[in-house]
Design an enzyme around this catalytic site. Structure first.
Site, PDB file in Angstrom:
ATOM      1  N   HIS A   1       0.634  -1.028  -0.105  1.00 36.82           N
ATOM      2  CA  HIS A   1      -0.039   0.050  -0.049  1.00 36.82           C
ATOM      3  C   HIS A   1       0.759   1.207  -0.128  1.00 36.82           C
ATOM      4  O   HIS A   1       1.872   1.306   0.756  1.00 36.82           O
ATOM      5  CB  HIS A   1      -0.812   0.021   1.347  1.00 36.82           C
ATOM      6  CG  HIS A   1      -0.461  -0.033   2.484  1.00 36.82           C
ATOM      7  ND1 HIS A   1      -0.042   1.363   3.295  1.00 36.82           N
ATOM      8  CD2 HIS A   1      -0.073  -0.792   3.408  1.00 36.82           C
ATOM      9  CE1 HIS A   1       0.332   0.906   4.336  1.00 36.82           C
ATOM     10  NE2 HIS A   1       0.426  -0.349   4.440  1.00 36.82           N
TER      11      HIS A   1
ATOM     12  N   ASP B   1      -0.418   4.288   0.571  1.00 34.40           N
ATOM     13  CA  ASP B   1      -0.887   5.193   1.284  1.00 34.40           C
ATOM     14  C   ASP B   1      -0.232   5.198   2.847  1.00 34.40           C
ATOM     15  O   ASP B   1       0.117   4.164   2.959  1.00 34.40           O
ATOM     16  CB  ASP B   1      -2.495   5.046   1.593  1.00 34.40           C
ATOM     17  CG  ASP B   1      -3.121   3.967   2.298  1.00 34.40           C
ATOM     18  OD1 ASP B   1      -2.385   2.837   2.045  1.00 34.40           O
ATOM     19  OD2 ASP B   1      -4.049   4.023   2.977  1.00 34.40           O
TER      20      ASP B   1
ATOM     21  N   ASP C   1       6.239   1.611   6.537  1.00 32.41           N
ATOM     22  CA  ASP C   1       5.034   1.234   6.408  1.00 32.41           C
ATOM     23  C   ASP C   1       4.067   2.116   5.493  1.00 32.41           C
ATOM     24  O   ASP C   1       3.657   3.067   5.695  1.00 32.41           O
ATOM     25  CB  ASP C   1       4.127   1.313   7.740  1.00 32.41           C
ATOM     26  CG  ASP C   1       2.602   0.974   7.577  1.00 32.41           C
ATOM     27  OD1 ASP C   1       2.132  -0.046   6.578  1.00 32.41           O
ATOM     28  OD2 ASP C   1       2.113   1.116   8.667  1.00 32.41           O
TER      29      ASP C   1
ATOM     30  N   GLU D   1      -5.268   1.399   2.173  1.00 28.03           N
ATOM     31  CA  GLU D   1      -5.105   0.315   3.270  1.00 28.03           C
ATOM     32  C   GLU D   1      -5.129   0.691   4.803  1.00 28.03           C
ATOM     33  O   GLU D   1      -6.028   0.085   5.463  1.00 28.03           O
ATOM     34  CB  GLU D   1      -3.680  -0.466   3.089  1.00 28.03           C
ATOM     35  CG  GLU D   1      -3.627  -1.742   3.908  1.00 28.03           C
ATOM     36  CD  GLU D   1      -3.161  -1.424   5.288  1.00 28.03           C
ATOM     37  OE1 GLU D   1      -3.333  -2.585   6.040  1.00 28.03           O
ATOM     38  OE2 GLU D   1      -2.535  -0.325   5.414  1.00 28.03           O
ATOM     39  N   GLU D   2      -4.746   2.002   4.740  1.00 28.57           N
ATOM     40  CA  GLU D   2      -4.791   2.511   6.281  1.00 28.57           C
ATOM     41  C   GLU D   2      -6.013   3.055   6.566  1.00 28.57           C
ATOM     42  O   GLU D   2      -6.314   3.212   7.813  1.00 28.57           O
ATOM     43  CB  GLU D   2      -3.866   3.752   6.395  1.00 28.57           C
ATOM     44  CG  GLU D   2      -2.356   3.177   6.211  1.00 28.57           C
ATOM     45  CD  GLU D   2      -1.726   2.498   7.218  1.00 28.57           C
ATOM     46  OE1 GLU D   2      -2.524   1.889   8.197  1.00 28.57           O
ATOM     47  OE2 GLU D   2      -0.323   2.293   6.987  1.00 28.57           O
TER      48      GLU D   2
ATOM     49  N   ASP E   1       4.560  -6.007   4.181  1.00 32.26           N
ATOM     50  CA  ASP E   1       3.865  -5.077   4.893  1.00 32.26           C
ATOM     51  C   ASP E   1       3.725  -5.314   6.316  1.00 32.26           C
ATOM     52  O   ASP E   1       2.771  -5.165   7.078  1.00 32.26           O
ATOM     53  CB  ASP E   1       2.535  -4.804   4.213  1.00 32.26           C
ATOM     54  CG  ASP E   1       1.737  -3.498   4.976  1.00 32.26           C
ATOM     55  OD1 ASP E   1       2.283  -2.708   5.367  1.00 32.26           O
ATOM     56  OD2 ASP E   1       0.449  -3.564   5.014  1.00 32.26           O
TER      57      ASP E   1
ATOM     58  N   HIS F   1       3.201   4.036  12.208  1.00 34.28           N
ATOM     59  CA  HIS F   1       1.782   4.749  12.898  1.00 34.28           C
ATOM     60  C   HIS F   1       2.405   5.738  13.798  1.00 34.28           C
ATOM     61  O   HIS F   1       1.593   6.413  14.645  1.00 34.28           O
ATOM     62  CB  HIS F   1       0.776   3.823  13.233  1.00 34.28           C
ATOM     63  CG  HIS F   1       0.046   2.907  12.303  1.00 34.28           C
ATOM     64  ND1 HIS F   1      -1.203   2.422  12.509  1.00 34.28           N
ATOM     65  CD2 HIS F   1       0.541   2.416  11.227  1.00 34.28           C
ATOM     66  CE1 HIS F   1      -1.354   1.898  11.464  1.00 34.28           C
ATOM     67  NE2 HIS F   1      -0.303   1.832  10.683  1.00 34.28           N
TER      68      HIS F   1
HETATM   69  N1  BES Z   1       1.387  -2.700   7.947  1.00 34.66           N
HETATM   70  C1  BES Z   1       0.356  -2.512   8.757  1.00 34.66           C
HETATM   71  C2  BES Z   1      -0.213  -4.098   9.162  1.00 34.66           C
HETATM   72  C3  BES Z   1       0.572  -4.584  10.549  1.00 34.66           C
HETATM   73  C4  BES Z   1       0.424  -3.750  11.549  1.00 34.66           C
HETATM   74  C5  BES Z   1       1.165  -5.636  10.215  1.00 34.66           C
HETATM   75  C6  BES Z   1       1.242  -4.251  12.876  1.00 34.66           C
HETATM   76  C7  BES Z   1       1.853  -5.935  11.401  1.00 34.66           C
HETATM   77  C8  BES Z   1       2.004  -5.262  12.448  1.00 34.66           C
HETATM   78  C9  BES Z   1      -0.873  -1.862   7.987  1.00 34.66           C
HETATM   79  O1  BES Z   1      -0.565  -0.870   7.354  1.00 34.66           O
HETATM   80  C10 BES Z   1      -1.919  -1.440   8.948  1.00 34.66           C
HETATM   81  O2  BES Z   1      -1.664  -0.509   9.545  1.00 34.66           O
HETATM   82  N2  BES Z   1      -3.089  -1.798   9.078  1.00 34.66           N
HETATM   83  C11 BES Z   1      -4.208  -1.393   9.694  1.00 34.66           C
HETATM   84  C12 BES Z   1      -5.336  -1.819   9.227  1.00 34.66           C
HETATM   85  C13 BES Z   1      -6.767  -1.145   9.653  1.00 34.66           C
HETATM   86  C14 BES Z   1      -6.830  -0.107   9.147  1.00 34.66           C
HETATM   87  C15 BES Z   1      -7.727  -2.075   9.250  1.00 34.66           C
HETATM   88  C16 BES Z   1      -4.131  -1.733  11.115  1.00 34.66           C
HETATM   89  O3  BES Z   1      -3.399  -2.738  11.560  1.00 34.66           O
HETATM   90  O4  BES Z   1      -4.409  -0.645  11.976  1.00 34.66           O
HETATM   91 MN    MN Z   2       0.969  -1.179   6.236  1.00 39.66          MN
HETATM   92 MN    MN Z   3      -0.054   0.890   8.505  1.00 40.17          MN
END
Ligand code: BES
Ligand code: MN
Ligand code: MN
Length: 517
Positions: free
Chosen positions: A138, A140, A173, A207-208, A236, A486
């Site tokens: 992603h 974004d 990320d 995605e975020e 990711d 984040h």
């Molecule tokens: N890269 C992350 C997913 C992730 C987070 C993998 C922590 C491993 C450990 C992804 O970009 C993300 O932040 N996803 C969001 C999805 C949500 C908005 C549905 C998340 O996990 O908060």
């Molecule tokens: Mn991510």
């Molecule tokens: Mn993320």
């Protein structure tokens, strides 16, 4: 050591051919047998080292575009980043580049005509005798402002020579890993090495914010653009700690909710109206505090019953993982852990649900002491979901809970609780052909066998790929557990960036040479 490792890997990788291998073996030019790999890596890896400044430069250009999907006013920037990626893909020789439009963003939104950012589809190579790997990432990113506490501008990639880190929003990320797929193609071209697979990119810009619109696209393209996909790889996520590489076979899901309390028509003076009218913020605080306690226990009835029980065998998994309470404390920069043992921490991150309260929109949050009564406030919270929780059933429990707590308050305000997005949890088999190839690749690049981990975070589209394309999905992380995704000062170690690109390459070669799909 490299030589020994390679020959050890080669000796263990000859398996009985399957039908699809026999079909592919007919084309002898493209199937790479493992003994061909050492000379390839000997050429490829130094090429990657040499291209390091170029790779960092591309990442720098990408990070400079503030592609924050949750901020409606920045939507043009998200689109701009998609166009930047498309131009990079074009210059590398990717074909059939399409910016797939997904239509308008569903409510709740301020602008009802807000277009979703495009999905960047492209192909590199289209040889029917090669396997086809779809790589998802992603472009974004999460919001970031220097006032949040960043040491440097978040949307400038800072190369810190002392720490050997790349700092900036999206570095880990997911802009860094996403561009890694472009870099591995570039390295093959420069080194004059044939690319081992057909590559398809699926890069999304939402995605975020819950991957809105992507599910439908994947379902539609399963028999179109993605027709020949043999495997899906997603880079990711992150290592569990800071030293040991991992491969990841599980993610929690994420159901995101918003509860809105509306009262007066506009924000009011608390000296004039305080004590005289019912305050939305007060109602909201009571609802939010009824969701979870300070020990992390979810207080909504009926959720625990949906969680799959722990099995005897499962306990063994945690014992083997390299992780400790100290590493958790270091990553959080505090001593605020709720659990003390490795097993408890990992279970609560990977296989139990959690509820987090994220923020309140509409509330006063600035400096100083403003005496205002906010008229309308939205409380945001999410629940990380795990097997065997049912999303719809969960939403009913959550909405009923909010409504019943609100009712008990006897407030004349109005309350509306709703789901904003839900993304499914995912758990896979960590011993299939893809994981085996990635494990060999890890040993070649890092000299160690990776730990097999699950993640507490979510990538909503993972399960959709598996189900719609009927392929396996591998999570191949590039960054480390302390990268600060984040958070402020998000970073990616240069060594992880460069080795991560090598890992992508090695994985593709091992997977191409593996006898199974
Ligand atoms: N890269 C992350 C997913 C992730 C987070 C993998 C922590 C491993 C450990 C992804 O970009 C993300 O932040 N996803 C969001 C999805 C949500 C908005 C549905 C998340 O996990 O908060
Ligand atoms: Mn991510
Ligand atoms: Mn993320």
């Amino acid at each position: 050591m490299f030589v020994n490792l390679i020959s050890k890997l080669i000796s263990t990788s000859s398996k009985k051919p399957t039908n699809s291998t026999i079909k592919r073996s007919l084309s002898t030019t493209t199937i790479m047998s493992s003994d061909k790999l050492k000379p390839i890596f000997d050429k490829l890896f130094p090429q990657i080292d040499e291209l390091k400044p170029d790779f960092i430069n591309v990442l720098k250009q990408a990070v400079e575009i503030p592609a924050v999907s949750s901020d409606e006013s920045l939507r043009p920037m998200v689109v701009k980043k998609a166009e930047f990626l498309a131009s990079q893909l074009k210059s590398l020789g990717f074909i059939d580049i399409q910016l797939k439009q997904l239509g308008t963003q569903p409510p709740p939104v301020n602008n009802p005509n807000l277009q979703l950012p495009p999905v960047v589809l492209s192909r590199y190579g289209n040889d029917p005798s090669k396997k086809t790997v779809l790589v998802y990432g992603h472009y974004d990113v999460q919001p970031a402002q220097i006032e949040d506490g960043w040491d440097t501008e978040p949307f400038e990639l800072v190369v810190d020579e002392t720490t050997q880190q790349l700092k900036g929003r999206g570095s880990t990320d997911d802009t860094g890993p996403l561009t890694g797929w472009l870099h591995i193609v570039r390295a093959h071209i420069e080194a004059g090495i044939e690319f081992p697979v057909n590559l398809i990119t699926c890069f999304e810009g939402m995605e975020e914010s819950g991957s809105l619109g992507l599910e439908d696209l994947i379902a539609k393209e399963a028999s179109g653009y993605f027709k020949d996909v043999d495997a899906v790889c997603i880079s990711d996520n992150y290592w569990l700690g800071t030293k040991k590489p991992v491969l990841t076979y599980g993610l929690r899901g994420c159901n995101y909710y918003q509860v809105t309390i509306s009262g007066p028509k506009a924000d009011l003076h608390s000296g004039v109206f305080g004590g005289v009218i019912a305050e939305p913020m007060v109602d909201l605080m009571q609802i939010l505090s009824s969701l979870v306690d300070s020990q992390g226990k979810i207080l909504i009835n009926g959720i625990d019953e949906m969680v799959a029980p722990v099995t005897e065998k499962e306990h063994e998994i945690y014992k083997k993982i390299d992780f400790s309470l100290e590493e958790l404390n270091e990553a959080s920069g505090s001593n605020t852990a709720l659990y003390k043992t490795k097993e408890d921490i990992l279970m609560h991150r990977w296989r139990y649900p959690s509820l987090s309260v994220h923020g309140v929109e509409g509330a006063f949050y600035g400096q100083g002491a403003k005496t205002v009564i906010p008229a309308k406030v939205n409380g945001k919270f999410s629940i990380r979901t795990v097997p065997d929780m049912d999303s719809e059933k969960l939403t009913k429990l959550v909405v009923d809970h909010c409504n019943s707590v609100f009712k008990k308050l006897g407030s004349p305000n109005t309350c509306h609780a709703e789901l904003i997005h839900d993304g499914a949890y995912w758990v896979s088999d960590p011993f299939n052909a893809q994981f085996t190839a990635a494990s060999k690749a890890t040993q070649v690049v890092y000299g160690v066998e990776p730990d097999l981990t699950r993640e507490g975070g979510s990538i909503p589209i993972t399960l959709t790929f598996e189900q719609e394309l009927k392929t396996s999905v591998l999570l191949l992380p590039m960054g480390r557990g302390d990268d600060g995704a984040h958070s402020i000062n998000e970073k990616l170690d240069i060594s992880n960036f460069i080795n991560g690109i090598k890992l992508m390459g090695a994985y593709l070669h091992f997977y191409a040479a593996s006898p199974e799909n």
